[in-house]
Motif scaffolding. Structure first.
Motif, short mmCIF file in Angstrom:
data_model
loop_
_atom_site.label_atom_id
_atom_site.label_comp_id
_atom_site.label_asym_id
_atom_site.label_seq_id
_atom_site.Cartn_x
_atom_site.Cartn_y
_atom_site.Cartn_z
N ILE A 28 -6.66 7.86 2.46
CA ILE A 28 -6.53 7.34 1.56
C ILE A 28 -5.53 6.66 2.21
CG2 ILE A 28 -6.72 9.09 -0.68
CD1 ILE A 28 -3.56 9.77 -0.58
N GLY B 40 -7.14 13.33 4.79
CA GLY B 40 -6.79 12.99 3.96
C GLY B 40 -6.18 12.05 3.33
N ILE B 41 -4.93 12.10 4.32
CA ILE B 41 -3.95 11.13 4.30
C ILE B 41 -4.68 10.03 4.68
CG2 ILE B 41 -1.64 10.34 5.58
CD1 ILE B 41 -0.58 13.28 4.74
N ARG C 174 3.46 1.55 13.46
CA ARG C 174 2.30 1.75 12.41
C ARG C 174 1.86 0.16 11.85
NH1 ARG C 174 4.83 6.68 10.41
NH2 ARG C 174 3.09 7.93 11.02
N PRO C 175 0.72 -0.07 11.60
CA PRO C 175 1.00 -1.92 11.08
C PRO C 175 0.71 -2.16 10.32
CG PRO C 175 -1.45 -0.27 11.63
CD PRO C 175 -0.57 0.52 12.08
N GLN D 263 -2.93 6.25 4.16
CA GLN D 263 -1.87 6.21 3.72
C GLN D 263 -0.88 6.59 4.82
OE1 GLN D 263 0.84 5.58 1.29
NE2 GLN D 263 -0.92 5.08 0.42
N ASP D 264 -2.20 6.51 6.10
CA ASP D 264 -1.56 6.64 7.92
C ASP D 264 -3.08 5.84 8.31
OD1 ASP D 264 0.08 6.62 10.02
OD2 ASP D 264 0.17 8.70 9.63
N SER D 265 -2.44 5.48 9.92
CA SER D 265 -3.12 4.69 10.16
C SER D 265 -4.11 5.63 11.07
CB SER D 265 -2.93 4.13 11.27
OG SER D 265 -3.81 3.89 12.05
N LEU E 298 -0.64 13.62 -0.96
CA LEU E 298 -1.57 13.31 0.50
C LEU E 298 -0.83 11.36 -0.09
CD1 LEU E 298 -5.16 13.87 0.19
CD2 LEU E 298 -2.99 14.71 2.18
N LYS E 299 -0.68 11.56 -1.24
CA LYS E 299 0.12 10.06 -1.89
C LYS E 299 1.28 9.82 -1.73
CE LYS E 299 -1.37 9.09 -6.05
NZ LYS E 299 -1.35 9.53 -7.55
N ARG F 66 3.97 12.48 6.09
CA ARG F 66 2.98 12.24 6.90
C ARG F 66 3.29 11.89 8.74
NH1 ARG F 66 2.59 5.69 7.09
NH2 ARG F 66 4.91 4.89 7.26
N ASN G 234 0.41 -1.25 -0.25
CA ASN G 234 -0.22 -0.18 0.22
C ASN G 234 0.99 1.55 0.12
OD1 ASN G 234 -2.39 1.18 -0.44
ND2 ASN G 234 -2.59 1.01 2.26
N ARG G 235 1.67 1.46 -0.01
CA ARG G 235 2.48 2.30 -0.63
C ARG G 235 2.81 2.26 -2.09
NH1 ARG G 235 2.44 2.28 4.76
NH2 ARG G 235 0.79 3.83 3.35
N SER H 96 2.70 10.93 0.91
CA SER H 96 3.32 11.53 2.30
C SER H 96 3.94 10.37 3.24
CB SER H 96 2.09 11.74 2.75
OG SER H 96 1.40 10.27 3.41
N ALA H 97 4.38 9.25 2.78
CA ALA H 97 4.71 8.46 3.72
C ALA H 97 6.35 9.14 3.46
CB ALA H 97 4.47 7.01 3.51
N GLU I 20 0.08 -4.76 6.37
CA GLU I 20 -0.61 -5.30 6.39
C GLU I 20 0.25 -6.35 5.62
OE1 GLU I 20 -3.58 -4.20 2.78
OE2 GLU I 20 -3.52 -2.07 4.18
#
Lengths: 319, 319
Positions: A291, A287-288, B302-303, A293-295, B216-217, B224, A144-145, B219-220, B305
């Motif tokens: 979508i 927003g983050i 952070r979790p 990109q964070d919990s 946003l996309k 974030r 999911n990254r 941001s990781a 998946e």
């Protein structure tokens, strides 16, 4: 019957990212075999011990021999020299890629060494943790990254598609853009945040009025969040700032102007300007989270202990 | 037989902190009863619904009536006026406290209204999350966090001790210091980090070259992390910056100088200066983790998946 996407993947460098790729590619059956190498004898020994590659070799040339996918998982500043070294041994039809956080410098430094018949597809998986080294990697890192591909003009679309398929199978979302746009986007979403985190942690460490012990003890007020990314790999990040100088300086300029505006608002006691900004920034966080990109768990889901069973030494005697 | 530490605790304001105090104090049996009030009718209704207080009343005066512990859990900027309002109704011998992130301004604004015979012991639990409101609170919030007491000169040591006992029973470590030193320490460990986080999130939101969707996309990459504290309560934080102006401006000055030094290093391609700082900052992170003020789980825990079971659409046909 189906066969893996690649026959032999060569990893040059097996830190957090390289070792995560090895683990995930194997877990997904994406490659028939993995050959790995690293500059230090200690890292090579550890990779062999971890068993995350099928073969660990002690030179870059030996690693790329016969590989149809070669990924440079080393600091950005070393990619040019390594590309020059391995170029003669790259197999025709192979895909050469990397995982660097800067892309224009990679295209500039690596591109000229790529032999005809080899497909050069630079990549940047926007994922990581504050830890480094082969032990830090894990197969789920890319899920999911986003992984950004920046194929230079003229790249065989089939090669780009194949690498996109590879990254999708590691769990990533794939997007393609120009190296220059990548560097601007990452300057604000990654490089400037790291620079600022490094700076404030350094500032706190050098204060005369506040001791280091106080900084550590009271860090839960917000400071500790910054120390996580300020614990990232120093070599990698030095190279990022040197290689993405222009975009970082541009974002720094804008940030400094905005900080000056807020400083002025504080000096003048202008609460409205502060309140307006503080309200607006909440939407970005939402927003983050929305979508994925964070919990949305408060405080990043940091664990909280349970309250201790009452010793009740603080109870007064009652009647 | 033992009796609770306090007979009746009055909470004025029931946001994240107030509701966490209510939950934890009840869980630990520290108070015989809890009376709560809040400015908005919605919050009062919600507190009643949550059942975290024994009684919800609709005025500050009604709340403090007969209470032997009164805690102001409202933004710093409102404390002076509320203290003035409730002063006539405070019970002799009661302890009046607060939870504000700034202490000199509290002593200045609240102190003059405290009647003789009432013990004023300002407090600041250095704990929180990015969420606000009565639903955001939880009983474990203060465990292993620090609570700083800043009793003005002449405060009855017995009252300070009793409040320290209260906070210890909520799970906190207690330290006492002057309001002025508190404000300097928190300026670097909390206020400046928040200001910088708010600034960079605002900067990212206003760029012309990079869209909000891209911010946003991707941001990781680090960004974030900053959005979490930039999602904190706007009213609370506006008041903090206005009330701790001098210390915040001082820390901002030092930070800006340090940022200018790094900017120059990047401009000149001085990798050694960058590398030296990036190495030094790792030690601070280790220090924070080693004293239990943050988790050593990578990425704040952070979790992640699991990798999806292989659909293998990306597999080529083999023989």
């Amino acid at each position: 019957m189906t066969a893996p996407l690649f026959n032999r993947m060569a990893l040059i460098g097996v830190g957090l990212i390289g070792s995560s790729i090895a683990r995930a590619a194997r877990a997904q059956g994406l490659v028939r075999s993995i050959v790995a190498t690293a500059r230090s004898v200690e890292t090579r020994a550890r990779v062999a011990e971890l068993g995350i590659a099928d073969r660990v070799v002690d030179s870059n040339l030996a690693a790329v021999e016969g590989a149809d996918l070669v990924i440079l998982c080393i600091p950005v500043g070393q990619c040019g020299a390594v590309a020059e070294e391995i170029a003669p041994r790259l197999a025709p039809g192979a895909i050469l890629s990397d995982v660097g956080s800067v892309k224009a410098a990679i295209v500039r430094d690596v591109g000229p060494h790529v032999p005809a018949g080899v497909h050069f597809v630079p990549a940047h998986p926007v994922a990581g943790t504050e830890n480094s080294g082969p032990d830090a990697g894990f197969a789920e890192l890319f899920i999911n990254r986003w992984c950004i591909l920046t194929p230079p003009e003229g790249t065989d679309p089939g090669a780009t598609d194949k690498l996109a398929t590879f990254w999708s199978a590691l769990g990533a979302n794939v997007e393609t853009m120009t190296p220059e746009h990548h560097d601007l986007v990452l300057a604000i979403t990654s490089h400037l945040p790291h620079l600022i985190a490094y700076t404030i942690v350094g500032t706190a460490d050098e204060l005369e009025q506040v001791t280091r012990s106080e900084v550590l003890k009271f860090s839960a007020g917000g400071f500790r969040d910054f120390t996580r990314i300020a614990a990232s790999d120093p070599t990698m990040w030095r190279d990022v700032f040197l290689a993405n100088k222009d975009a970082v300086l541009e974002m720094l300029g804008t940030f400094s102007e905005d900080l000056a505006t807020l400083t002025r608002a504080i000096r003048r006691g202008d609460g409205d300007t502060l309140f307006e900004l503080f309200t607006r920034t909440r939407a970005i966080r939402r927003g983050i989270v929305s979508i994925g990109q964070d919990s949305d768990t408060p405080d990043f889901g940091r664990p909280h202990e349970k309250l201790p069973p009452l010793p009740r030494p603080y109870m007064a005697d009652g009647e």
